[in-house]
Scaffold this active site. Structure first.
Site, PDB file in Angstrom:
ATOM      1  N   TYR A 439       0.805  -1.238   0.000  1.00 19.74           N
ATOM      2  CA  TYR A 439       0.000   0.000   0.000  1.00 19.74           C
ATOM      3  C   TYR A 439       0.829   1.275   0.000  1.00 19.74           C
ATOM      4  O   TYR A 439       2.012   1.230   0.224  1.00 19.74           O
ATOM      5  CB  TYR A 439      -1.093  -0.020   1.059  1.00 19.74           C
ATOM      6  CG  TYR A 439      -0.795  -0.026   2.526  1.00 19.74           C
ATOM      7  CD1 TYR A 439       0.457   0.156   3.066  1.00 19.74           C
ATOM      8  CD2 TYR A 439      -1.866  -0.218   3.417  1.00 19.74           C
ATOM      9  CE1 TYR A 439       0.659   0.152   4.439  1.00 19.74           C
ATOM     10  CE2 TYR A 439      -1.666  -0.225   4.785  1.00 19.74           C
ATOM     11  CZ  TYR A 439      -0.402  -0.033   5.290  1.00 19.74           C
ATOM     12  OH  TYR A 439      -0.220  -0.031   6.636  1.00 19.74           O
ATOM     13  N   GLU A 440       0.178   2.352  -0.337  1.00 22.17           N
ATOM     14  CA  GLU A 440       0.843   3.651  -0.573  1.00 22.17           C
ATOM     15  C   GLU A 440       1.941   3.518  -1.627  1.00 22.17           C
ATOM     16  O   GLU A 440       2.985   4.150  -1.536  1.00 22.17           O
ATOM     17  CB  GLU A 440       1.429   4.229   0.727  1.00 22.17           C
ATOM     18  CG  GLU A 440       0.481   4.303   1.904  1.00 22.17           C
ATOM     19  CD  GLU A 440      -0.804   5.045   1.629  1.00 22.17           C
ATOM     20  OE1 GLU A 440      -0.872   5.787   0.641  1.00 22.17           O
ATOM     21  OE2 GLU A 440      -1.771   4.864   2.388  1.00 22.17           O
TER      22      GLU A 440
END
Lengths: 596, 596
Positions: A439-440
């Site tokens: 994620y990110e």
């Protein structure tokens, strides 16, 4: 059965001795008053909060959030801990006083985030993304938006989210479909579905502020047609009055591999009322402001998890008796020797220690540079520090999250079969760590960012600065006997780093696949080199300090371990880069899986 | 959402073209009749069973076993599948006809096990350990024990377990405490607690046969005081009559990271009735007979999981549209290009393919050598093959399980955020794979076995044979243009393998820590070298076959990928070995974690 204690001693060592943070901060007008005492006091208090309030909830949190009737119930104790967090003033640590914050430096926030993530990474996701929302509003919001939203986000009365991903697009936001219809009075009606929304719904605060990427009706296709909107769960008018429920609702929460204590929500926007933040079709830049802060934050999740894995594995290695040392019983009075006597157990433990302590220098160096970038009096100094932070951000995120996966793996392996059993909590660390490389921005995206935007497209500006600082460090320590064995290797490696980058650059001109094929290995190559520098800094700082002889020796020996056993991985990555893209790209798409 | 299809094409390619299994089997008296047709028919049927019966239960199995009132309920469908398995005659595939088995070769069983593990690794643990029990009874059991226990274990009316681990000892069985009191009539009363007992209790069969390590009252301390006992869940007399419930009961099942469909039991023996198998205090040798079969079996779990990870990641990479190719849109009619166009996605996919297809050659080569070791007419041939299997077993187990963890990681990463969500099943593969590097001897134990008992203590006998076979392969293919780019590298690497081993041997004489400090890296070094040989064999076999040009090219390109991007990892491992044990052992035990 799984413990965590804030590593305050090492944080103090890194902040005071390695990075000399108080001295650096003293040069920044905004933080001239943040002396060593304040740093220590905040760390002490923060450590207490993490060790006593959220740490003990780590395994409880693994039981997960519950979704019922559109609402999310967080794990037992999470809500009360959040209250303690906001009451302690932790929510607005770095926000300026005029927003209701404490005005403390990013480096201290980075240290505190490491502790939060070591103690309870899932709990930490609830306050985490509010910071990104604050950054976006602070940079791009209209005055009234700042007036209305910043204070409750800063003091933790409300939390924030980043609503980017949709079912058909995560990395490729150009494909997003969520629509924003202007209502004519400055308001927009937002409609669409967002997925993987961390803390999209929960029971901790009265309101939740969603920062949502969506398209205006006349928006151009792709990333140039994305705008940013603020969409609160309960409507808020321009005076800050909270009104009725907005048409945004959590449709479900995901059943994930780990991070169960964090609510990962499907959010449905059904003509929900929102306001644009920043200019039309410029949402992506605003998104990057949120994202960069979030990326360092995820790197610090990696760091916290490495520390947690290492602490538990070390304790188990001292405690568990199994087999005798290769040279004969080391503890003849015990029925068997503790695991710590076995060379390969030590390899795994020292790998964890090397990443934890070296990674701490890396991550906090980056956050300290963020302070300089924001607050130096001199514009050139700000710009230079900004370039360094930008260059280091994908390394911090990419390397420390991948290292978290690796160290969680080692720590489980040290536990043997017990590492696979929920009761001991080691599998939770591994499951929690697994999301951090995704994620990110996946590791792949960090790698492309590093080699592309941050290096080749920037004419190597960030790399040159880092290489310059490594060279300065080598020069400064030229006469330092404790570093004599490390500096020639570091200097040689730094030279190779520059050469490798130039080789890639030269080849990239003729083949669009050269850079993306090299990106992953370049990220790790850069990461291992940077960490070598961090370890050399640790040895120098330990030597110059009044620490115990045992600590000084341990720093030297872990540095030796790093240089002998981990740094050579850089050669593998260089070889993979030099092999070029042909081995990856030769097959036609359809033939990658062709069978006989 | 997570699919598996038995890779029958590649299995046929490996068995017929790479390993020429029918020709090898034709030289073995017991298998002279096992021609290509029988192999293909069994594979076809076995593939159907896996794809249609157990494969569809994979994600259902993740919901786990239930423990209630001392009984274990297996996941929905597992029991019926086991019935279909025994009715199909699959249980006794390799057992001789006189035990009620099919008398088929190990290599075919290995291929079938890969399919079982790819389709449903957790389900596969129920029949798996029965094989070990059969081997132990066959080798060490008294005649009446063989008479009574073998037939029902072979035909799958009963299942078997291996009860070794206790709460305080897993690797170090010398510490075990379970007691066996002689009752004077040949029976023993077994008392103690065993943990991590796979399939210790379940609802699939009427009886369960536990093979239990325990100590006689007068047993010497350590591993020389361990004996093996057979302890059925329901008592069985010497005539095979099944009587009352024995005093062995499941106390609980573990909550694990994965492999939820497999019941991992705490087994309490409370003066349970058992009989000794083999000689007093010689239990460890009998255990090793079970263990070696189980270790190859776990290597095949790794292989099956790699194949499953690879199949799903590949399908997703073709399906998921995200971003454009670096050189511009590759599929301009689509809103974005499929993931397969991106170099780093291909790196992850090709890594999976290289391990799946190369690992298949490695694992099936080892099982084919097991056939030769058991059934060659010539004693020297049997002994030689046995040395090769012994040498390869820790490599198969160590390399393929670690590769399974790695490939599951890559496959999740290809899925991005969806790889973390239970619905897609990719996280299950990662969680299931994680146990394979731990049980039946951790990777560390495999590494010590390879460098110690199988190499240094054997004067390099296994390595010499393998190096000889590699040399013979190179000689045989000296004029083969398709191999011209690979053979010099392979030959050079093989030479280095020998030299590295000698360097370790020379240093090991003077320092007991040299071998255990090198063990882990030596395992991988050996694994990557062996896999290079496997890939060269695949290219040679493809070239000589009538396969499609696309397949031949794919084999060449994946081999190139392997040689360019994965084989260089061997250099890293060699460097880590040559760095010696000092970097690991310099710190006193107490100082490994010392803080400032």
């Amino acid at each position: 059965m799984n413990n965590y204690r804030s590593p305050l001693n090492d944080l103090r060592f890194v902040l005071h001795h390695v990075l000399k943070a108080p001295e650096v901060l003293a040069t920044l007008p905004a933080h001239a008053e943040t002396g060593a005492e304040i740093i220590d006091a905040v760390l002490e208090e923060g450590g207490r909060f993490c060790d006593q309030v959220i740490g003990p909830l780590y395994q409880e949190g693994d039981k997960g959030c519950r979704f019922e009737n559109g609402g999310v119930t967080t794990p037992k104790g999470f809500r009360a801990a959040f209250q303690a967090f906001t009451e302690g003033g932790w929510s607005g640590l770095t926000a300026p006083a005029e927003e209701g914050g404490q005005g403390l430096p990013y480096v201290l926030d980075g240290a505190f985030k490491e502790l939060i993530n070591g103690a309870n990474v899932a709990w930490g996701t609830f306050p985490l993304l509010g910071h990104g929302a604050v950054e976006a509003l602070r940079h791009y919001g209209e005055d009234w938006q700042k007036q209305v939203f910043l204070a409750p986000l800063v003091d933790g009365r409300w939390t924030g989210t980043m609503c980017l991903t949709e079912p058909h697009c995560g990395t490729d936001l150009g494909l997003l479909k969520t629509k924003a219809e202007p209502l004519g009075d400055g308001r927009y009606a937002i409609s669409g579905q967002k997925i993987f929304i961390t803390a999209g719904e929960h029971d901790m605060t009265d309101n939740i502020v969603h920062l949502v990427l969506a398209r205006l009706p006349d928006a151009p296709a792709g990333v140039k047609g994305i705008s940013l909107f603020v969409v609160p769960k309960f409507k808020v008018d321009r005076e800050g009055n909270v009104g009725e429920r907005n048409a945004v609702a959590c449709g479900s929460i995901e059943h994930k591999m780990g991070l169960h204590g964090s609510a990962t929500c499907v959010m449905n926007f059904d003509a929900a009322e929102g306001w644009m933040v920043g200019a039309p079709n410029k949402g992506l830049s605003a998104m990057f402001v949120m994202m960069n802060s979030a990326r360092l934050g995820v790197g610090l999740q990696g760091l916290g998890l490495i520390e947690r894995a290492w602490q538990n594995a070390l304790a188990y290695a001292y405690d568990r008796l199994q087999m005798r040392a290769a040279g004969g019983a080391a503890y003849p009075d015990k029925p068997a020797d503790p695991l710590i006597v076995h060379p390969d157990i030590r390899r795994m433990l020292l790998t964890c220690r090397a990443f934890a302590e070296g990674g701490r220098v890396l991550a906090l160096y980056a956050t300290l540079q963020a302070d300089v970038a924001h607050n130096a009096g001199d514009e050139a100094a700000r710009a230079e520090a900004d370039t360094v932070v930008s260059f280091l951000t994908p390394i911090v995120k990419g390397l420390l999250t991948e290292a978290a996966v690796e160290c969680a793996y080692h720590a489980q392996q040290v536990y043997g079969g017990h590492g696979y059993i929920a009761e001991w909590g080691m599998d939770q660390i591994a499951r929690d760590a697994r999301i951090t490389t995704i994620y990110e921005g996946t590791t792949q995206i960090q790698a492309l960012d590093l080699i592309g935007r941050k290096t080749l497209m920037a004419n190597g500006a960030g790399l040159k600065l880092v290489l310059g600082r490594i060279a300065a460090f080598c020069k400064e320590n030229a006469g330092n006997a404790a570093l004599a064995e490390f500096l020639p290797v570091l200097a040689k490696r730094a030279e190779q780093w520059g050469e490798l980058t130039q080789r890639i650059g030269a080849k990239a001109a003729g083949d669009a696949n050269v850079a993306p094929a090299a990106a992953y290995d370049y990220l790790f190559y850069s990461g291992y080199l940077t960490l070598a520098w961090c370890w050399a800094q640790r040895v120098a700082a330990a030597e110059a300090s009044s620490a115990s002889a045992a600590f000084k020796q341990a720093q030297r020996e872990v540095a030796r371990f790093y240089f002998a056993k981990l740094l050579p991985r850089a050669d593998y990555h260089a070889a993979a880069i030099d092999a070029g893209p042909a081995a990856l790209m030769a097959l036609a798409d359809a033939d990658v899986g062709v069978q006989s």
